[in-house]
Scaffold this motif. Structure first.
Motif, mmCIF file in Angstrom:
data_model
loop_
_atom_site.group_PDB
_atom_site.id
_atom_site.type_symbol
_atom_site.label_atom_id
_atom_site.label_comp_id
_atom_site.label_asym_id
_atom_site.label_seq_id
_atom_site.Cartn_x
_atom_site.Cartn_y
_atom_site.Cartn_z
ATOM 1 N N PHE A 115 -22.392 4.281 22.237
ATOM 2 C CA PHE A 115 -20.951 4.095 22.148
ATOM 3 C C PHE A 115 -20.376 5.380 21.582
ATOM 4 N N ASN A 116 -19.978 6.269 22.483
ATOM 5 C CA ASN A 116 -19.371 7.536 22.100
ATOM 6 C C ASN A 116 -17.931 7.513 22.567
ATOM 7 N N THR A 117 -17.021 7.896 21.695
ATOM 8 C CA THR A 117 -15.633 7.909 22.111
ATOM 9 C C THR A 117 -14.866 8.996 21.376
ATOM 10 N N ALA A 118 -13.822 9.491 22.027
ATOM 11 C CA ALA A 118 -12.939 10.465 21.399
ATOM 12 C C ALA A 118 -12.079 9.714 20.388
ATOM 13 N N CYS A 119 -12.046 10.211 19.158
ATOM 14 C CA CYS A 119 -11.347 9.494 18.090
ATOM 15 C C CYS A 119 -10.436 10.416 17.295
ATOM 16 N N CYS A 120 -9.603 9.775 16.508
ATOM 17 C CA CYS A 120 -8.739 10.497 15.586
ATOM 18 C C CYS A 120 -8.480 9.618 14.365
ATOM 19 N N TRP A 121 -8.067 10.256 13.308
ATOM 20 C CA TRP A 121 -7.599 9.543 12.125
ATOM 21 C C TRP A 121 -6.087 9.501 12.199
ATOM 22 N N ILE A 122 -5.523 8.323 12.139
ATOM 23 C CA ILE A 122 -4.080 8.152 12.008
ATOM 24 C C ILE A 122 -3.844 7.987 10.507
ATOM 25 N N CYS A 123 -3.160 8.940 9.907
ATOM 26 C CA CYS A 123 -2.976 8.944 8.456
ATOM 27 C C CYS A 123 -1.494 8.904 8.116
ATOM 28 N N TYR A 124 -1.185 8.186 7.074
ATOM 29 C CA TYR A 124 0.208 8.128 6.628
ATOM 30 C C TYR A 124 0.282 8.307 5.119
ATOM 31 N N ASN A 125 1.143 9.225 4.717
ATOM 32 C CA ASN A 125 1.463 9.441 3.313
ATOM 33 C C ASN A 125 0.246 9.838 2.467
ATOM 34 N N ILE A 126 -0.593 10.707 3.020
ATOM 35 C CA ILE A 126 -1.764 11.218 2.305
ATOM 36 C C ILE A 126 -1.373 12.579 1.710
ATOM 37 N N PRO A 127 -1.275 12.683 0.394
ATOM 38 C CA PRO A 127 -0.796 13.922 -0.230
ATOM 39 C C PRO A 127 -1.576 15.183 0.156
ATOM 40 N N GLU A 128 -2.878 15.080 0.344
ATOM 41 C CA GLU A 128 -3.698 16.252 0.685
ATOM 42 C C GLU A 128 -3.411 16.787 2.088
ATOM 43 N N LEU A 129 -2.864 15.957 2.954
ATOM 44 C CA LEU A 129 -2.609 16.365 4.340
ATOM 45 C C LEU A 129 -1.181 16.885 4.447
ATOM 46 N N THR A 130 -1.043 18.200 4.412
ATOM 47 C CA THR A 130 0.283 18.816 4.426
ATOM 48 C C THR A 130 0.732 19.209 5.829
ATOM 49 N N ILE A 148 0.871 -1.179 0.000
ATOM 50 C CA ILE A 148 0.000 0.000 0.000
ATOM 51 C C ILE A 148 0.909 1.231 0.000
ATOM 52 N N LYS A 149 0.363 2.366 -0.447
ATOM 53 C CA LYS A 149 1.149 3.605 -0.448
ATOM 54 C C LYS A 149 0.798 4.503 0.728
ATOM 55 N N SER A 150 -0.458 4.419 1.179
ATOM 56 C CA SER A 150 -0.914 5.304 2.248
ATOM 57 C C SER A 150 -2.057 4.644 3.002
ATOM 58 N N PHE A 151 -2.342 5.195 4.185
ATOM 59 C CA PHE A 151 -3.494 4.688 4.935
ATOM 60 C C PHE A 151 -4.110 5.778 5.783
ATOM 61 N N ALA A 152 -5.371 5.549 6.150
ATOM 62 C CA ALA A 152 -6.113 6.381 7.091
ATOM 63 C C ALA A 152 -6.930 5.429 7.957
ATOM 64 N N LEU A 153 -6.639 5.431 9.249
ATOM 65 C CA LEU A 153 -7.321 4.538 10.187
ATOM 66 C C LEU A 153 -8.028 5.353 11.258
ATOM 67 N N LEU A 154 -9.302 5.095 11.438
ATOM 68 C CA LEU A 154 -10.097 5.751 12.466
ATOM 69 C C LEU A 154 -9.939 4.953 13.759
ATOM 70 N N LEU A 155 -9.338 5.588 14.764
ATOM 71 C CA LEU A 155 -9.028 4.888 16.010
ATOM 72 C C LEU A 155 -9.307 5.792 17.212
ATOM 73 N N PRO A 156 -9.367 5.210 18.409
ATOM 74 C CA PRO A 156 -9.572 6.039 19.597
ATOM 75 C C PRO A 156 -8.396 6.995 19.792
ATOM 76 N N LEU A 157 -8.677 8.143 20.358
ATOM 77 C CA LEU A 157 -7.627 9.124 20.619
ATOM 78 C C LEU A 157 -6.523 8.524 21.493
ATOM 79 N N SER A 158 -6.877 7.588 22.343
ATOM 80 C CA SER A 158 -5.883 6.931 23.207
ATOM 81 C C SER A 158 -4.852 6.124 22.406
ATOM 82 N N THR A 159 -5.102 5.933 21.118
ATOM 83 C CA THR A 159 -4.154 5.239 20.252
ATOM 84 C C THR A 159 -2.822 5.993 20.194
#
Length: 183
Positions: A162-177, A116-127
């Motif tokens: 089921f409510n939780t604080a989350c974030c996207w862990i992203c790697y090598n996404i060109p749009e995200l500078t 793969i070239k890039s990823f975006a994973l939706l995970l808990p902020l505690s990640t």
């Protein structure tokens, strides 16, 4: 053909009883698709998404090229044994929270092996916590971006809220500078 136990499918049983089986709301999917310009990717892989996933439904609407796999699909595709489709340039999903370190580790392994070239994973902020995960992020900080939600996400299809604080862990996404975003 779906396996049935006690008059319900194994998939439905898992939806009801597995705390890792949570459905991502459509607004979350639409927001990340816009942020990363998903239409700029040629082949996407949704490794934790069954037929009812908003990731797939929205991808169909956008006519994206993708492959969706799940341990409940006809082939029983396990993320840790399944390879991404050839030419995959984006892996995106809401993976099981209880396996977050193993999933993040394998995601970076897939990057290293050029599957793969890039990823975006939706995970808990505690990640973002723990020395073990911090060391892994530090190793790949060159292409890492974190998108933090300003409000908690209410995930779908759970018996209780089921409510939780989350974030996207992203790697090598060109749009995200930038390295860090709040949405």
């Amino acid at each position: 053909m779906q396996l049935v136990i006690n008059n319900i499918s194994v998939y439905t049983h898992d939806c009801i009883n597995n705390s890792d089986h949570v459905a991502t709301p459509r607004w979350v999917v639409e927001q990340i698709y816009n942020l990363i310009n998903i239409q700029s990717f040629k082949m996407c892989w949704f490794p934790f998404n069954h037929y009812d996933s908003e990731f797939k439904l929205k991808a169909d609407e956008l006519k994206l090229q993708y492959k969706a796999t799940h341990k409940f699909d006809d082939l029983g595709n396990d993320f840790f044994k399944t390879n991404p489709p050839p030419g995959c340039d984006l892996m995106i999903s809401n993976p099981p929270f209880s396996l977050q370190y193993e999933i993040i580790k394998r995601s970076f392994d897939l990057i290293e092996s050029k599957k793969i070239k890039s990823f975006a994973l939706l995970l808990p902020l505690s990640t973002l916590e723990t020395p073990k995960r911090a060391d892994l992020y530090e190793k790949y900080k060159d292409g890492l971006s974190i998108i933090i939600f300003k409000k908690r996400i209410k995930f779908l299809n759970k018996k209780s809220s089921f409510n939780t604080a989350c974030c996207w862990i992203c790697y090598n996404i060109p749009e995200l500078t930038e390295k860090l975003y709040w949405i």
